[in-house]
Every structure is written in C-alpha cells, then in structure tokens.
Design a protein around this motif. Structure first.
Motif: not given
Length: 505
Positions: A218-219, A235-238, A284-289
């Motif tokens: 994720p990083w 880029s990645t998509r979490l 979909n996740w747009d917060k801290s991993a």
C-alpha cells in the motif's frame, strides 16, 4: 547523479517490504546467489498479506473481466504451491449455489469449464454439478437453492506462507530485518546508498546496494516518490477487504461461494476447526493504510450475504473476530472496486542504479511475480542470472508429499504421545516436518502453558526462528491462538514475550 564507484557494496539487492511479494523475491534472489537485505517496518505479513481470504485460487470471477492470462497463471501456480508447501496449503472444494436472480446457470457452467481447462496439469478434481436435495452440501442451504456446482481451489495459511519464504531466504543467505524502516536512499549511477532505522532501538545504519526492490504494498507509491525520489506514471488504488469469523456454521469440509445481487461474491470457509470465515468486501480506501478497520456496514453486508443462502442465520453479535486490510491494486481506472484488475505491473527504472516497483498482485501468483522481477533485473545484475528454482524447491517443513500429511501427524504423535490428535494436527499444519524442532518426547520440555494448546517451547521457537516480537505476532499471524485465549491468558503471554525481548535487548 554521481559517478560510478568501484567500492565494494554491502548488498546486491535491498528489498523494502516484508509481505508475500518481498519475501518471495528475497527467497528467489538469495537462492540465485545474490546478497539480499530485506527490511520491513513492522512484522512480516503485518498488513495486507495477513488480511486475505486465505485462498490459493485462480480467481473464478476474474473470468468475467476477461483476465484469462492472470487466471491461467494463478491456476498453474496453485499446482506449484500445493506441491512445495503441503503443510500450509491444501486443496478445498467450493460449492457454488445457483440463483435464478443472478448469473445464469449456463454462464456459470461455461466459466467453470474454462476454469478446469486453463491449467493443463491440473491435479485437483474437476467441477461437478450438484442437486442439493440429494447432496449433503445442500443441508445448510435454504430450499429455493435446488442446484449448483462444486469445483476445486486451495486454502493457505497466508501469514505463515510469508514467514516460510523469509526463513528460506535467510537459509540461502539473506538478511531479514523486521521493525526496520527505510529513512532515505541516495541514488548513484551504479549503486544506492540507503539509511535504515531500527524502530526499536532507534539505531540508524547506512548500507549500499546495487539495486532496490520496492515491494511496499500500500505504500509503494509513497516510497517511490518520497524516500526514493523517483517519478512514475503508475499508481495504486487501495481497496479495503474485510472479513468476519463466526462459530462454525456447517460441518461439511467444503467452502461456499455466495453470489450477491451487486454481482460481488462472498466466501464462507471452514476455519480453524471450530469457526467459519466469511469475506470479503471490496471498498475503495482513501485513508491511511497504517490503520484499517472493518465498519458496521461491512459486517452487516457479510451477514446478509450468508443469510441470503443458509438456513442458520448470523448477526453482528455472533462475530468472534474481524479483520480488514487494504490491497494495493494496480490502478487501471476501473469504476467499480470489484472490477479493478488483480494483475500486477512491474515498473523498472534504470535512470541510474536500478529500482523496480511492484504495483498490484495477489498471493497466489507471488512466486511467479518474483521470477518476473528477477528476469527484469538480470540484464542489469548478472548475479541474478542463475536458473529459476523456486517452482520445485519445497518451503521449510514441506518436505513430504501431500498424501502423506496424516502420516506426518501420526509420526509426531508417536514422538510425543502426550499431544492430543488436534494439537499434533495443528503443529504439522503450521510447521510440517519442523514441528519436531521444538516438540520432544518429554512433555516437561514444553515449559509454561499459556492457554489453549500454546506452550513456552513453541513461543520461544517463534521468537528465535520466526521473528515474532509481540503478542499480536504470535496469536494472529504465526497462529490463530487469539480465537481461543482469554484476555488474562493474552496478558500473561504478552508479559512473557516482553520479558524475553528485554532480556535480549
């Protein structure tokens, strides 16, 4: 960029990330003779690689998105992994009930036919059609489900797969450092100089390396643009996947794959003998991993998925454990999180000393991904030029045929007759032939009892040989003791581990 230097380097390869991709690459590269250093900021499998649905599978639903190459590669890898890790990976049958409201039966049948034949060397039983009124697998299903299919895939202890790859890498000469993070790296024409920090002691070390592998999951993008100062168009998509565990819902050994009205699927899988694992979601996740949690709506969604099919219902109050993780998928700009490709992309930058970054991937294809990373680096690093080797070399403890598992359990029980059959089975499932490294014929050698079937000898082994450093490492990643230990027992275990760590500081 600075001029080439003839000074001797500390390592050929610095790998950032101790998940399944990082440890798989470390194993492959070290086995080819490369000097490897892997650093992981937390525990091995501390994030995504321990938060999966724990399946070794081709990805049946990916056929709907025409990902035939990925599914074929995954099915071929399923065969390899079943062979090299028969203790922690084993076959499982999956029951797929048909619903007239969802995908038509002909489409399911066609997809399963393709699934059975994409891998020419498939050793598992092929698909069969089921009429639930006549088959034991239909006993738990509501009466409107009359027919369906049963097919083969595999089950894996995901975090143990990571640890065994790390052990194998170490046995081939790699250095594995957990609780260690990359602070910064300076790039030269033909090498990198990196500063790494021990998160426990705060000690900072400088190391030089021929190339860097960015397997930070994720990083990966943050590391590339931050500590490595390298630009990339990729880029990645979490995507967050969440799971719940409830008391056992059925006694049959098969798992169930449940279609939902939103076209997503949820698995209900036999888990740790007394439980059922239910998952996953795709959000979909747009917060801290760094901190990922399941939310109430996901718990409700998973319960409703089961209640749509089973006679025995579940509710949020039945959940005994829950977990969530984020998958760093390659961003192909799909609108639906479930439709985002599970394939991987490797981004090699040779504008100076090489750095290769991994976008996406899935646990089933980790070994093949590692081979592809090595192939891309080899033209720039001849030390990696030896033949590939990991497809046939068993992982630690896996040096027996799949059909001999029960014989291994019996042999351990003969060596240590004080063990219950269930404990002997668990130890072989976790450690294979290496269970004998800490289980002896003398019961008193097990030492302190921490609860369930966990003893001091196993804890000491996990600390000395498997990089366990905290109670969470042991009860949720090296094993699933957390499902059976009381809070007071967990507290007692944590105190013992802390004392052990302090004594070796």
């Amino acid at each position: 960029m600075k001029e080439p230097s003839n000074m001797p380097l500390d390592y050929d390869l610095l790998i950032i990330g101790g998940g399944i991709n990082g440890t798989g690459i470390a194993r492959d590269a070290a086995g080819r003779g490369a000097r490897v250093l892997l650093v992981e900021k937390d525990d091995l499998a501390g994030h995504t690689s321990s938060a999966s649905t724990k399946l070794i599978h081709g990805g049946l639903r990916y056929l709907e998105y025409y990902e035939f190459r990925l599914v074929r590669e995954a099915l071929m890898e399923r065969e390899n992994l079943l062979r090299i890790a028969p203790h922690i990976i084993w076959p499982m049958r999956f029951v797929l009930p048909h619903s007239d409201m969802l995908r038509p039966a002909w489409l399911l049948r066609a997809g399963l036919f393709i699934y059975d034949h994409l891998c020419m060397g498939m050793t598992l039983p092929k698909t069969r059609r089921i009429y639930f009124r006549e088959d034991p697998t239909g006993g738990i299903l509501q009466r409107q489900y009359v027919k369906g299919f049963e097919y083969s895939d595999g089950w894996v202890q995901d975090s143990r797969l990571v640890v065994l790859n790390a052990i194998s890498a170490r046995e081939h000469g790699a250095t594995i450092r957990t609780r260690t993070r990359l602070l910064a790296a300076e790039r030269f024409d033909d090498y990198w100089e990196a500063r790494i920090e021990d998160n426990v002691t705060g000690a900072v070390t400088k190391v030089t390396t021929r190339a860097i592998v960015n397997a930070a999951g994720p990083w990966v993008t943050d590391l590339l643009h931050g500590e490595l100062s390298v630009t990339s168009r990729n880029s990645t998509r979490l995507v967050k996947g969440s799971h719940i565990v409830v008391p056992k819902l059925f006694d049959t050994p098969q798992a169930y794959i449940l279609q939902n009205p939103d076209k997503r699927i949820v698995f209900a899988v036999p888990y740790e003998r007394d439980f059922t694992l239910i998952g996953t979601t795709d959000v979909n996740w747009d917060k801290s991993a760094n901190h990922v949690e399941i939310n109430d709506s996901e718990v409700t969604y998973l319960c409703e998925s089961v209640n749509r099919y089973f006679n025995k219902t579940v509710s949020p109050k039945d959940v005994v454990w829950q977990y969530a993780g984020v998958r760093a998928l390659f961003d192909d700009h799909a609108g639906n999180a479930s439709a985002v490709t599970r394939d991987y992309k490797l981004d090699l930058d040779v504008a100076g000393a090489p750095v290769i970054s991994i976008f996406g991937g899935k646990i089933t294809t980790y070994r093949k991904l590692a081979e592809h990373v090595i192939e891309k680096l080899t033209p720039h690093m001849p030390v990696l030029g030896a033949e590939s080797w990991t497809a046939h070399a068993v992982l630690p403890g896996g040096d027996f045929a799949r059909a001999e598992f029960d014989r291994q359990v019996a042999a351990l029980a003969d060596k240590a007759p004080y063990l219950s059959r269930e404990t002997a089975w668990r130890l072989v499932r976790n450690y294979g032939t290496r269970a004998g490294n800490f289980v002896t014929s003398r019961q008193e050698a097990l030492g302190q009892h921490f609860g369930a079937d966990l003893y001091q000898a196993e804890v000491d082994y996990l600390i000395s040989e498997e990089w366990a450093r905290s109670v969470e490492d042991i009860i949720w990643r090296r094993g699933k003791f957390g499902l059976r230990l009381s809070q007071s027992e967990v507290t007692q275990l944590a105190a013992y581990i802390d004392g052990k760590m302090a004594a070796h500081a």
